[in-house]
Design an enzyme around this catalytic site. Structure first.
Site, PDB file in Angstrom:
ATOM      1  N   LYS B 135       0.846  -1.187   0.000  1.00 56.85           N
ATOM      2  CA  LYS B 135       0.000   0.000   0.000  1.00 56.85           C
ATOM      3  C   LYS B 135       0.888   1.247   0.000  1.00 56.85           C
ATOM      4  O   LYS B 135       1.982   1.232   0.595  1.00 56.85           O
ATOM      5  CB  LYS B 135      -0.833  -0.053   1.283  1.00 56.85           C
ATOM      6  CG  LYS B 135      -1.893   1.014   1.442  1.00 56.85           C
ATOM      7  CD  LYS B 135      -2.705   0.744   2.724  1.00 56.85           C
ATOM      8  CE  LYS B 135      -3.868   1.692   2.856  1.00 56.85           C
ATOM      9  NZ  LYS B 135      -4.709   1.384   4.039  1.00 56.85           N
ATOM     10  N   SER B 219      -9.355   1.316   2.755  1.00 61.95           N
ATOM     11  CA  SER B 219      -8.439   2.147   2.018  1.00 61.95           C
ATOM     12  C   SER B 219      -7.339   1.375   1.311  1.00 61.95           C
ATOM     13  O   SER B 219      -6.644   1.944   0.468  1.00 61.95           O
ATOM     14  CB  SER B 219      -7.831   3.185   2.953  1.00 61.95           C
ATOM     15  OG  SER B 219      -6.985   2.574   3.904  1.00 61.95           O
ATOM     16  N   SER B 243      -9.764  -1.144   6.712  1.00 63.60           N
ATOM     17  CA  SER B 243      -9.047  -0.820   5.473  1.00 63.60           C
ATOM     18  C   SER B 243      -8.251  -1.970   4.870  1.00 63.60           C
ATOM     19  O   SER B 243      -7.847  -1.899   3.712  1.00 63.60           O
ATOM     20  CB  SER B 243      -8.123   0.383   5.697  1.00 63.60           C
ATOM     21  OG  SER B 243      -8.880   1.578   5.692  1.00 63.60           O
TER      22      SER B 243
END
Lengths: 563, 563
Positions: B135, B219, B243
């Site tokens: 990420k 996310s 997330s």
């Protein structure tokens, strides 16, 4: 008292009397208690004069030894409990170390334990029949928890109408009972808990029994004085900046500050409850390291993580202890860091001598000592202190306002006449980032010592003063940086009693030029005549959650020192 | 661009182009990409058309299988890396899932791993030659970390002059490299990270590859889409409210949210960094539970507690896994709680069906399911949400102000046009007390299930929806309460992919009367035609730090479902 609006003075006096009155007449000291000047030291022979030889035998046995007797039917829990109730009563009359007694309930509990043993020939748990004293933050049915606040008398944490008043018990209390411990008294604290000496408007000042010129330390000062006088074999205190280790050091005890999240705080009263940035932790104080281990391990055997959501599921790790013991028994050298002076306040001569004594016995046993040169402690200590003031004293001032009582000077010096501006959430977060960066730097330093130890490992632990003095004079516990730094790092730390101040050996260092105002105050405060006889301890420090290892090393170093 | 004061639009466009341009020409999709309506599903046969059979074989092998090949010399790390770089390039063109690529560096790293193997016939570590995606919060030398903020382009976390820019690496990155992983790309996030869908002003919107009518979640949405398309075998995301688990669920993956303090966050960019009341945690997403286990265990093998002061020293506990496996292999019944509806938002019909499927396979295997009736989730979810707004959005608004870019609607809905009043330290502490009490109540409930399980233990874990939908439509990820609650409790949670939405089976429940506005929005949003084919997952939940146990149970349940 029929007065509808009693003054805080009246309320405090009434409570003070009620504590004294809770002591059975047969245990009251009837003659005059000598003055401090006449008899600074009330331990040993002095307190023994009030006790029978059998009571002395029992109360001067350590917790491990007591349990060995009570859990095999050698000694009855009732006899043991009664002996400690008696000695604790004396201790309170000599030092003001108790906030609550509940001897009848304790003797009834002890009787049940004896009956259990008589019936089943087994102990109830690992603390079967062991009297355990508790700092006055723990809730116990039947008695108050005042934490030294007049405004908390006859309330639940300041709330008169809370139904938990005198009925609720803290999680640790439940676990101690389940382990077979006998609870019989709660010990004195400075109101707020934010002081290195123990004093409040209810019971007054708690004296250091080894040298009543000095304080018992704080905030677990009642524990320190009581166990120091052997009015308790072991107990639990709390530590947010040294509150277990300072009184342990001042009273010649082993006091363990575990890492946060190891021992359950659930349901225990506190100052600034909910401030989670730098938390207070609970831990044992005892006369031997092995007794501190017994209490600590017993709590873990109760699986506290099933009852306190903030406890990490870390059962007692025998392997961690075994690793240390196997290194020792195979004569493998260990390596310790040693920090003598934190660069802020230089320790008094007897503290430096204590460190030298530890160095000598370790080196004699073929272990290595390296100089400990971490990131500046001054920086870490400042960060810790900022955590204590995040709410601008709001919580503390609220509890003083309940009764209108004044602050003791130590607390006033820290929290002033009125609350100041609170930190905002952003400021709290910024402080967390600063502290995290400091911790990271410290951890990197620790790891970097691998290059110097010669063991292939980083240092096994490090040694440092517990305080710049053996114990401080009243009003002179001015620097707690030696303990606070380890709260900031959340490291495991234990005090190891090393020696006693000897006015003939521990002379004033006339050559020393203080480097700061605080350093000057501490330096000038040293007077061998006044400090003579006081205990001197050092701290042994491990990384986070290294309790098993640190307890084993403390026991070992204690043996080396006292063999 | 020579413009001295480029607009945010220009900066964003330039960055967007540079990501596309970093894809080698040979891997560009030259023909027209079909519209969403023409081709909602770009996984499987659709993306396979651009790949060789060998590339398909490699990229459709799970992480455990890949390492088995790369660490025995069966497959070269270079060949594996190149296959994933190719497939990731395609994935980005189909879904907008990448923020950074560094394929050349990856191939150079892979070459070194192959050389190491050729020379020593041993692997470098447990992830030898495994491509791992990250990420875009992780700092990796040579590339930006924008976290989706235009103002972070060509800076270190918004600071142009910080010398760590493009040189610093996060602790987890160091540990992955030390384990032999090959890092090759960073994946898309919604700016702020505080959104259940992934969109930002740089790369735009990240589509769900299984059904491009829907979002990839957030996310860690780029991770979800990329791994969902098998452009990565496994990666790391972060989770403060779902997330990791939301994009894992939306993309048919196993996504583990470990308890805070297990995996090192040290040196990773974040929103509201230093907010320690409710922390974001890192964890793996992978195509199999066993692969998630491999990544998780590999990180622990690097002893992260020696490098991140906030990590608890908890090595991989094989005993915890063995205990579960021994119960399973001895056909001892397990008992699971099951929560179907949290009383706030009722899940869509396919989610209810997924829970039924799990119930059926567990009951068929002689395990017991009891209804999970904990303290109200509505209360816990509200507590979690309050933590996200302690600073009134100050930190987030600061990062938008760097460039002047606007917020995506999801973020705007949460954080508004300007910062609001910050909480004070006292208010922060009060929130901590509320959350602690909720956690205690929940833990007590968990323990109380011992009376219902028939196993002598409390439930071994519990099952619940990961979200009220299989995946949400754009702008419709309106309720994350099913994941958030577990952040509040700090429980271990993993998603288990169960089935896919089938328009023919998963009809609208016309009878249902929504109980709240949010419930109504979610209920009315369900349209079998639009949702057809989307993944549906459930969550499996364990207590704090039960990662070993939960990974083993997830693997077992996955086997039962797909055997």
């Amino acid at each position: 008292m029929d007065n509808q609006n009693p003054t805080w003075q009246n309320l405090a006096a009434e409570k003070r009397e009620s504590v004294l009155n809770s002591i059975p007449g047969k245990w009251k000291i009837t003659g005059r208690i000598p003055s401090v000047q006449e008899q600074p030291d009330v331990t040993g022979p002095f307190i023994q004069q009030f006790l029978s030889p059998r009571e002395i035998e029992i109360t001067e046995t350590d917790a491990v030894g007591i349990v060995a007797n009570t859990s095999t039917g050698q000694w009855s829990a009732v006899e043991v409990t009664e002996a400690f109730c008696h000695r604790a009563s004396l201790a309170h009359q000599l030092t003001n170390c108790l906030h609550e007694t509940f001897f009848d309930a304790a003797l009834a509990d002890a009787k049940l334990l004896d009956e259990h043993f008589a019936t089943f020939k087994t102990s109830v748990g690992p603390l079967h029949g062991l009297p355990v004293s508790l700092k006055d933050q723990f809730h116990i049915k039947g008695v108050d928890t005042t934490m030294g606040y007049v405004g908390w008398i006859d309330t639940f944490q300041g709330n008169k109408d809370d139904r938990r008043k005198r009925t609720f018990e803290s999680e640790l209390v439940r676990e101690l009972r389940a382990s077979g411990a006998v609870l019989y008294c709660k010990t004195s604290v400075p109101h707020t808990l934010m002081s290195g000496e123990t004093s409040n408007n209810i019971i007054g000042f708690t004296y250091n029994p080894k040298n009543r010129n000095l304080t018992a330390g704080g905030s677990s000062g009642g524990e320190g004085a009581l166990i120091g006088l052997r009015g308790s074999p072991a107990g639990f205190g709390s530590d947010i900046g040294g509150s277990i280790r300072i009184p342990a050091a001042y009273n010649g005890l082993y006091g363990l500050r575990p890492s946060a999240g190891r021992i359950p705080y659930e349901g225990t009263a506190n100052s600034m409850d909910g401030q989670s940035s730098m938390v207070s932790v609970l831990g044992p104080l005892a006369t031997t390291a092995w007794s501190a281990r017994l209490l600590f391990k017993s709590v873990l055997s109760q699986e506290p993580w099933l009852h306190d959501p903030l406890v990490v599921e870390l059962p007692w790790r025998q392997s961690q202890e075994d690793e240390v013991r196997s290194l020792i028994s195979s004569s493998s050298p260990l390596c310790f860091g040693m920090l003598v002076n934190d660069g802020v306040v230089k320790p008094h001569p007897p503290v430096l001598r204590a460190l030298d004594l530890v160095r000598a016995v370790l080196e004699k046993a073929s272990h290595k000592i390296i100089e400990w040169k971490p990131p500046p402690h001054s920086q870490g200590v400042t960060l810790v202190q900022r955590h204590w003031h995040l709410d601008g004293g709001a919580d503390i001032h609220k509890d003083f306002a309940l009764s209108g009582e004044p602050m003791i000077p130590h607390v006033y010096a820290a929290y002033g006449p009125a609350p100041t501006t609170e930190a905002s959430a952003s400021e709290v977060a910024a402080l967390h980032r600063e502290l995290r960066a400091y911790k990271k730097e410290y951890l990197d330093y620790w790891l970097s010592t691998t290059e110097q130890t010669g063991t292939g490992r980083p240092v096994d632990a490090f040694l440092m003063p517990a305080a710049p003095y053996g114990a401080a004079r009243k009003g002179k516990s001015v620097y707690a940086g030696y303990t606070m730094i380890l709260n900031g790092l959340d490291y495991t730390a234990i005090t190891i009693p090393v020696t006693n101040i000897d006015a003939k050996i521990d002379r004033v260092d006339d050559e020393y030029k203080p480097i700061s105002d605080k350093d000057k105050i501490v330096h000038e405060d040293y007077d061998p005549k006044i400090y003579d006889g006081a205990h001197v301890a050092v701290q042994l420090v491990g990384r986070r959650f290294h309790e098993e290892k640190i307890l084993a090393l403390a026991e070992y170093i204690g043996e080396l020192l006292h063999q």
